[in-house]
Scaffold this active site. Structure first.
Site, PDB file in Angstrom:
ATOM      1  N   HIS A  40       0.862  -1.191   0.000  1.00 33.41           N
ATOM      2  CA  HIS A  40       0.000   0.000   0.000  1.00 33.41           C
ATOM      3  C   HIS A  40       0.901   1.244   0.000  1.00 33.41           C
ATOM      4  O   HIS A  40       1.680   1.448   0.943  1.00 33.41           O
ATOM      5  CB  HIS A  40      -0.925  -0.001   1.227  1.00 33.41           C
ATOM      6  N   GLU A  43       1.527   3.542   2.954  1.00 28.05           N
ATOM      7  CA  GLU A  43       2.139   3.005   4.173  1.00 28.05           C
ATOM      8  C   GLU A  43       3.663   2.936   4.019  1.00 28.05           C
ATOM      9  O   GLU A  43       4.272   1.868   4.167  1.00 28.05           O
ATOM     10  CB  GLU A  43       1.529   1.628   4.485  1.00 28.05           C
ATOM     11  N   HIS A 147       2.050  -3.851   7.049  1.00 29.16           N
ATOM     12  CA  HIS A 147       1.043  -2.805   6.833  1.00 29.16           C
ATOM     13  C   HIS A 147       1.018  -1.864   8.038  1.00 29.16           C
ATOM     14  O   HIS A 147       1.727  -2.058   9.009  1.00 29.16           O
ATOM     15  CB  HIS A 147      -0.354  -3.438   6.685  1.00 29.16           C
ATOM     16  N   GLU A 200       0.564  -5.453  11.224  1.00 33.06           N
ATOM     17  CA  GLU A 200       0.039  -4.085  11.120  1.00 33.06           C
ATOM     18  C   GLU A 200       0.765  -3.220  12.143  1.00 33.06           C
ATOM     19  O   GLU A 200       0.537  -3.327  13.347  1.00 33.06           O
ATOM     20  CB  GLU A 200      -1.472  -4.072  11.408  1.00 33.06           C
TER      21      GLU A 200
HETATM   22 ZN   LIG Z   1      -2.104  -1.742   4.186  1.00 35.63          ZN
END
Ligand SMILES: [Zn+2]
Length: 230
Positions: A40, A43, A147, A200
């Site tokens: 992403h 990020e 992430h 995350e």
């Molecule tokens: Zn992500």
């Protein structure tokens, strides 16, 4: 002493929509762990943290492979998706890939839903094809997908590696992220019999992450974790 540049052997896997190289540091022996950061583009802390960990160490454990930035166009454009506006983590060729746009949130405490595309078909994007190919080539025992900023360790099978990450990061271990993710790399890996843990990062600044999460990445890269104990 910290290194100012990365002294690792990078290989080009292929190119993004805008022609940026997508590179990796391949594992030197059978791949026990493949780390994937920056899928992403919003990020960048994941890419920067992996880079800082690598630059703090003289080497990398031989059975670890790393993709430092899976979505270079998104990173350059400041977007979650690639240059086509496609969320690569909803574009994998899974049984549950969905054609209609999905949504994401810019702020996790607000309900404003930003539409994001899933691609013209399952696995339609060059970046997704490159990731699928790299995973199939390296056959990792585990994928660690980085992430932010939800602050948890998502591990559907609550493996020993996931439990170790929970202990050393202080982040809660969950078996489900709490919302559906059709076409995600996690779903694809599961369909293909590959364990995947989503790390995350918490909603912290890059400087805070350098103190809280980067030391954990360094331990993994040194080979001091259950990821490389087989
Ligand atoms: Zn992500």
């Amino acid at each position: 002493m910290k290194q100012s540049r990365l002294n690792h052997r990078f290989e080009t896997l292929g190119h993004s929509v805008l022609g940026a190289p997508i590179t990796w540091i391949p594992a030197k022996e059978d791949c026990e762990l493949l780390v994937i950061a920056g899928i992403h583009g919003e990020e960048p802390e994941t890419t920067i943290s992996v880079s800082r960990a690598l630059r703090s160490l003289p080497g990398l454990h031989d059975s670890i492979g790393i993709i430092l930035c899976a979505n270079p166009d998104g990173l350059a454009l400041g977007t979650r998706g690639n240059a086509h506006g496609v969320d690569l983590n909803r574009n994998f060729p899974t049984a549950n890939w969905q054609e209609h746009p999905t949504t994401c949130r810019w702020h996790y405490d607000e309900n404003l839903a930003i539409p994001i595309l899933t691609g013209s078909g399952p696995g339609s994007e060059p970046e997704t094809k490159i990731l699928v190919n790299a995973i199939q080539r390296s056959k990792p025992f585990v994928i660690l997908s980085l992430h932010g900023p939800l602050g948890c360790i998502d591990d559907p099978v609550l493996s020993k590696e996931g439990r170790w990450l929970e202990k050393v990061t202080g982040l809660p271990l969950v078996a489900d992220i709490g919302y559906s993710t059709p076409g995600s790399m996690g779903t694809w890996a599961d369909e293909n019999g590959i364990d995947i843990i989503t790390w995350e990062f918490p909603c912290h600044s890059i400087e805070q992450l350098s103190r809280s999460q980067v030391p954990v990445l360094m331990e993994i890269f040194r080979g001091n974790s259950p990821f490389t104990s087989r």
